[in-house]
Motif scaffolding. Structure first.
Motif, PDB file in Angstrom:
ATOM      1  N   VAL A 237      44.685 -11.316  14.101  1.00  0.00           N
ATOM      2  CA  VAL A 237      43.711 -10.892  14.258  1.00  0.00           C
ATOM      3  C   VAL A 237      43.785 -10.703  16.007  1.00  0.00           C
ATOM      4  CG1 VAL A 237      41.772 -11.489  15.100  1.00  0.00           C
ATOM      5  CG2 VAL A 237      42.681 -12.089  13.092  1.00  0.00           C
ATOM      6  N   PHE A 238      43.240  -9.484  16.257  1.00  0.00           N
ATOM      7  CA  PHE A 238      42.840  -8.844  17.561  1.00  0.00           C
ATOM      8  C   PHE A 238      41.900  -9.197  18.343  1.00  0.00           C
ATOM      9  CE2 PHE A 238      46.218  -6.928  14.844  1.00  0.00           C
ATOM     10  CZ  PHE A 238      47.595  -6.982  16.374  1.00  0.00           C
ATOM     11  N   GLY A 239      41.223  -9.216  19.881  1.00  0.00           N
ATOM     12  CA  GLY A 239      40.358 -10.323  20.435  1.00  0.00           C
ATOM     13  C   GLY A 239      39.425  -8.914  21.100  1.00  0.00           C
ATOM     14  N   GLY A 240      40.671  -8.238  21.440  1.00  0.00           N
ATOM     15  CA  GLY A 240      40.083  -6.894  22.247  1.00  0.00           C
ATOM     16  C   GLY A 240      39.178  -7.292  23.910  1.00  0.00           C
ATOM     17  N   GLU A 241      40.311  -8.518  24.001  1.00  0.00           N
ATOM     18  CA  GLU A 241      40.542  -8.237  25.409  1.00  0.00           C
ATOM     19  C   GLU A 241      40.675  -7.212  26.585  1.00  0.00           C
ATOM     20  OE1 GLU A 241      41.164 -12.185  28.017  1.00  0.00           O
ATOM     21  OE2 GLU A 241      42.774 -11.715  26.944  1.00  0.00           O
ATOM     22  N   LEU A 242      39.876  -7.359  27.837  1.00  0.00           N
ATOM     23  CA  LEU A 242      39.864  -7.046  28.522  1.00  0.00           C
ATOM     24  C   LEU A 242      40.202  -7.708  30.254  1.00  0.00           C
ATOM     25  CD1 LEU A 242      37.047  -3.611  27.694  1.00  0.00           C
ATOM     26  CD2 LEU A 242      39.365  -3.658  26.679  1.00  0.00           C
ATOM     27  N   LEU A 243      40.948  -6.641  30.668  1.00  0.00           N
ATOM     28  CA  LEU A 243      41.311  -7.481  32.117  1.00  0.00           C
ATOM     29  C   LEU A 243      41.489  -6.286  33.410  1.00  0.00           C
ATOM     30  CD1 LEU A 243      44.214 -10.552  30.911  1.00  0.00           C
ATOM     31  CD2 LEU A 243      41.347 -10.666  31.031  1.00  0.00           C
ATOM     32  N   ILE A 244      41.320  -6.485  34.063  1.00  0.00           N
ATOM     33  CA  ILE A 244      41.454  -5.919  35.812  1.00  0.00           C
ATOM     34  C   ILE A 244      41.804  -6.921  37.084  1.00  0.00           C
ATOM     35  CG2 ILE A 244      40.745  -3.782  37.649  1.00  0.00           C
ATOM     36  CD1 ILE A 244      39.158  -3.409  34.652  1.00  0.00           C
ATOM     37  N   ALA A 245      43.249  -6.722  37.431  1.00  0.00           N
ATOM     38  CA  ALA A 245      43.398  -7.736  38.359  1.00  0.00           C
ATOM     39  C   ALA A 245      43.756  -6.751  39.545  1.00  0.00           C
ATOM     40  CB  ALA A 245      44.563  -8.582  37.852  1.00  0.00           C
ATOM     41  N   GLU A 246      43.940  -7.713  41.000  1.00  0.00           N
ATOM     42  CA  GLU A 246      44.343  -7.244  41.690  1.00  0.00           C
ATOM     43  C   GLU A 246      45.304  -8.277  42.694  1.00  0.00           C
ATOM     44  OE1 GLU A 246      41.527  -4.686  44.708  1.00  0.00           O
ATOM     45  OE2 GLU A 246      42.154  -5.955  45.633  1.00  0.00           O
ATOM     46  N   ASN A 247      45.744  -7.271  43.156  1.00  0.00           N
ATOM     47  CA  ASN A 247      46.788  -8.165  43.619  1.00  0.00           C
ATOM     48  C   ASN A 247      46.484  -9.492  43.586  1.00  0.00           C
ATOM     49  OD1 ASN A 247      48.715  -8.732  46.346  1.00  0.00           O
ATOM     50  ND2 ASN A 247      47.513  -8.901  47.666  1.00  0.00           N
ATOM     51  N   GLY A 248      46.991  -9.822  42.255  1.00  0.00           N
ATOM     52  CA  GLY A 248      46.762 -11.092  42.049  1.00  0.00           C
ATOM     53  C   GLY A 248      45.292 -12.052  41.112  1.00  0.00           C
ATOM     54  N   GLN A 249      44.675 -11.092  41.669  1.00  0.00           N
ATOM     55  CA  GLN A 249      43.182 -11.944  42.116  1.00  0.00           C
ATOM     56  C   GLN A 249      42.152 -10.979  40.198  1.00  0.00           C
ATOM     57  OE1 GLN A 249      40.516 -10.922  44.824  1.00  0.00           O
ATOM     58  NE2 GLN A 249      38.377 -11.975  43.941  1.00  0.00           N
ATOM     59  N   LEU A 250      41.626 -11.906  39.714  1.00  0.00           N
ATOM     60  CA  LEU A 250      40.901 -10.962  38.170  1.00  0.00           C
ATOM     61  C   LEU A 250      39.707 -10.944  39.002  1.00  0.00           C
ATOM     62  CD1 LEU A 250      41.494 -10.405  35.087  1.00  0.00           C
ATOM     63  CD2 LEU A 250      40.821 -12.603  35.043  1.00  0.00           C
ATOM     64  N   LEU A 251      39.534  -9.134  38.709  1.00  0.00           N
ATOM     65  CA  LEU A 251      38.181  -9.197  39.275  1.00  0.00           C
ATOM     66  C   LEU A 251      37.221  -8.624  38.125  1.00  0.00           C
ATOM     67  CD1 LEU A 251      39.681  -6.103  41.377  1.00  0.00           C
ATOM     68  CD2 LEU A 251      39.145  -8.252  42.065  1.00  0.00           C
TER      69      LEU A 251
END
Length: 640
Positions: A237-251
């Motif tokens: 199963v796939f969860g469709g996760e979306l992530l945006i990170a900048e220099n070690g910080q999850l935005l």
């Protein structure tokens, strides 16, 4: 509107239908529309989203491959009016080989195609049955049915002005040396990962860790778009996760397992990333390991408006907003301070410490550090010589707090009134005591330091300094007065953090009766008490009335040193953070004060005592900050 080198980016997960290119393209279009409406300039989609990832042996069918190419062409045409770089996943058939690729679209053209480098073939993955690796493909071009000579390879970076963007696909990030590392060393500040990472227990935690770590390692921004629940659930199963990170910080991130189209956006600060790389010599030297020279594919955004500035700007960047993280940081800093002082005490062979206690925050923190250090070393508290030095401006509140704290802590408490000595000194230098100028104040500060130094000589002790990082930045100390000590334990602790450290000790590391005194000290206004108290015996000289709010100055300091931003950009960020509390003209006023004092007072920082670095910002002339004492400030204040 000034973009300040911010760019809004988006990660999208369209609802997919396995092998239904028409339905998939329709949902990709809907996500593009939503991202464009949010002013996104870069949009990434999941791996193989045009066909869906779980087509299995259908990837060997000409019908699906041809229809996929038609779908990419349709999306390419759809991008004609969109002022955004769009990355969609689809297979590529070329010369009898099928590649798993990211197609990079911009205003009606395919700017380039990036093949997947690492093709997983273990556990639940068996991609090598259909796809070949593209990790050796560089300096290549390929013809598509609807466009000729399209750049093809892992060596592509897409550049518009100062923005440089690279792409990798799913497993590439899981490899020992991800392609994104090479792309970042070649100049890309933004990396997009088109992925289809299935869900198993705790995998999401590892995935987030991997992405934030890679963004930190590359000093870049990392966008991740994972395939969603529309994929086949035959085995996974796939969860469709979306992530945006900048220099070690999850935005930004979404909630997984959504049954509708998902788009998340965030603002990326390109200045922050560029300037971090400029400072980091190791990053620059690592570029020598590059296996190929990147091809820079040029394109041009029509405009860089990012819409509403919705990036969260922390008012207190030195202080974690989360209570648990804040407690951990305070504990760690306190350990650094005490370990540093313990080493200095052991090295010098001294068994006594001497400290001036004012009843204020800084001297209180320094005393607490000494107490803990002596406990670690097995020294007796009676060997801590605490000296209160009342003068013309000492108030009952600070005086009583100083006495109570020192006695409760069972130190060798002493009192030396400096009024008579100061009056004698006024007489010696021909200064009238009714003139309350800088001479009047500095005489007292230097008299206090002289007494502490001489007591240390007499007792065989070490004078522990109390000044903090914020005071160093502003030069808010008397040269060779409170500016000087034999070891400075607070020298890289900003004022906003001093307060939390004292509160941490009050709540976690001391007895209830002592905690009560500490809490009252926390409620006392910051003051040097160098001017006479008012008629009611209360504090007449409040530091923040003179130099401005420390929360503003610590904010300015963080972005001036840590990020190397221009004063104009710092002003923009300060307005975003403090707009509800201070008017812009007030922020501008204190920013000008900060910059002016920072430049004017470098000579003090060039001659400060040793002290431990505890955070990412330090002003030690022996390490973090080297600046000529006579540098002109004009360039930095000309637009304030």
């Amino acid at each position: 509107m000034e973009s300040w080198n911010f760019i809004r980016v988006a990660a999208a997960c369209p609802v997919t239908s396995v092998a239904d290119v028409h339905a998939n393209v329709a949902n990709v279009k809907r996500c593009i529309d939503e991202a464009i409406e949010k002013n996104a300039k870069l949009i990434i989609f999941p791996e193989l989203c045009v066909t869906s990832y779980t087509c299995a042996d259908l990837f060997l069918q000409k019908k699906l491959l041809d229809k996929s190419a038609d779908g990419v062409a349709e999306l390419c045409r759809y991008s004609l009016e969109a002022d955004a770089l769009i990355a969609v996943g689809a297979p590529l058939y070329a010369d009898g080989i099928v590649y798993n690729c990211a197609y990079i679209l911009f205003q009606g053209k395919v700017l380039g195609i990036v093949p997947k480098s690492y093709i997983p073939n273990y556990e639940e993955f068996y991609e090598r049955r259909w796809f070949s690796s593209g990790k050796t493909i560089i300096d290549c071009y390929i013809d598509l049915p609807f466009q000729k000579k399209v750049p093809f390879g892992v060596d592509l970076i897409f550049q518009s002005g100062t923005f440089q963007i690279g792409f990798e696909i799913c497993e590439d990030l899981w490899s020992v040396v991800p392609p994104s590392s090479f792309l970042s060393l070649s100049g890309a500040q933004l990396i997009g990962n088109l992925s289809a990472s299935n869900e198993v227990v705790s995998k999401s935690d590892y995935r987030r860790s991997l992405i934030t770590s890679q963004s930190a390692r590359t000093m870049g921004a990392y966008l991740y778009a994972g395939a969603g629940i529309g994929e086949s659930s035959t085995d996974v199963v796939f969860g469709g996760e979306l992530l945006i990170a900048e220099n070690g910080q999850l935005l930004a991130q979404n909630a997984r397992f959504q049954r509708k189209n998902q788009v998340v956006t965030s603002l990326i600060d390109i200045d922050r990333l560029n300037l971090q790389r400029v400072k980091n010599i190791s990053f620059r030297e690592a570029a020598e390991t590059l296996p190929w020279k990147a091809r820079k594919i040029q394109f041009a955004y029509r405009g860089l408006t990012f819409g509403t500035f919705d990036r969260v700007i922390d008012k207190h960047p030195f202080v974690p907003s989360d209570a648990k993280k804040r407690a951990r940081r305070c504990s760690e800093i306190f350990s650094i301070q005490t370990s540093a002082l313990a080493k200095r005490m052991e090295h010098t062979g001294l068994k006594k410490a001497v400290i001036g206690i004012s009843g204020g925050l800084d001297s209180t923190l320094a005393l607490l550090v000494i107490i803990k250090t002596f406990e670690m070393l097995g020294y007796e508290r009676k060997n801590i010589v605490t000296v209160t030095l009342p003068g013309f401006g000492t108030t009952d509140r600070t005086y009583q707090n100083a006495i109570s704290l020192c006695k409760k802590l069972e130190t060798d408490f002493r009192e030396v009134n400096i009024v008579a000595a100061s009056l004698q000194h006024f007489k010696d230098i021909g200064h009238r005591p009714e003139i309350h100028d800088v001479t009047y104040e500095n005489v007292q500060a230097r008299e206090r330091t002289q007494i502490l130094m001489d007591i240390a000589n007499k007792e065989g002790g070490l004078v522990v300094g109390t000044g903090d990082l914020s005071e160093l930045a502003l030069g808010w100390s008397t040269y060779n007065g409170d500016h000087m000590s034999m070891y400075a334990v607070n020298c890289s602790v900003p004022k906003t953090l001093v307060r939390y450290l004292v509160r941490y000790v009050a709540e976690e590391e001391t007895q209830k009766d002592i905690a009560g005194i500490l809490l009252d000290i926390l409620d006392t206004p910051v003051t040097p008490e160098l001017l006479p108290k008012n008629a009611s015996g209360e504090i007449s000289q409040k530091t923040e009335d003179i130099v401005g709010p420390y929360e503003l100055h610590d904010f300015f300091l963080y972005y001036f040193i840590r990020s190397a931003f221009t004063p104009e950009k710092i002003l923009f960020l300060a307005n975003a953070a403090f707009g509800s509390e201070y008017e812009e003209q007030t922020i501008r006023k204190w920013l000008k004060v900060f910059v002016s004092r920072f430049f004017a007072m470098q000579f003090k920082r060039s001659a400060i005592p040793d002290g431990p670095k505890v955070g990412t910002v330090s002003l030690s002339p022996r390490g973090d900050w080297r600046m000529p004492s006579d540098a002109s400030r004009n360039l930095w204040i000309e637009n304030l």
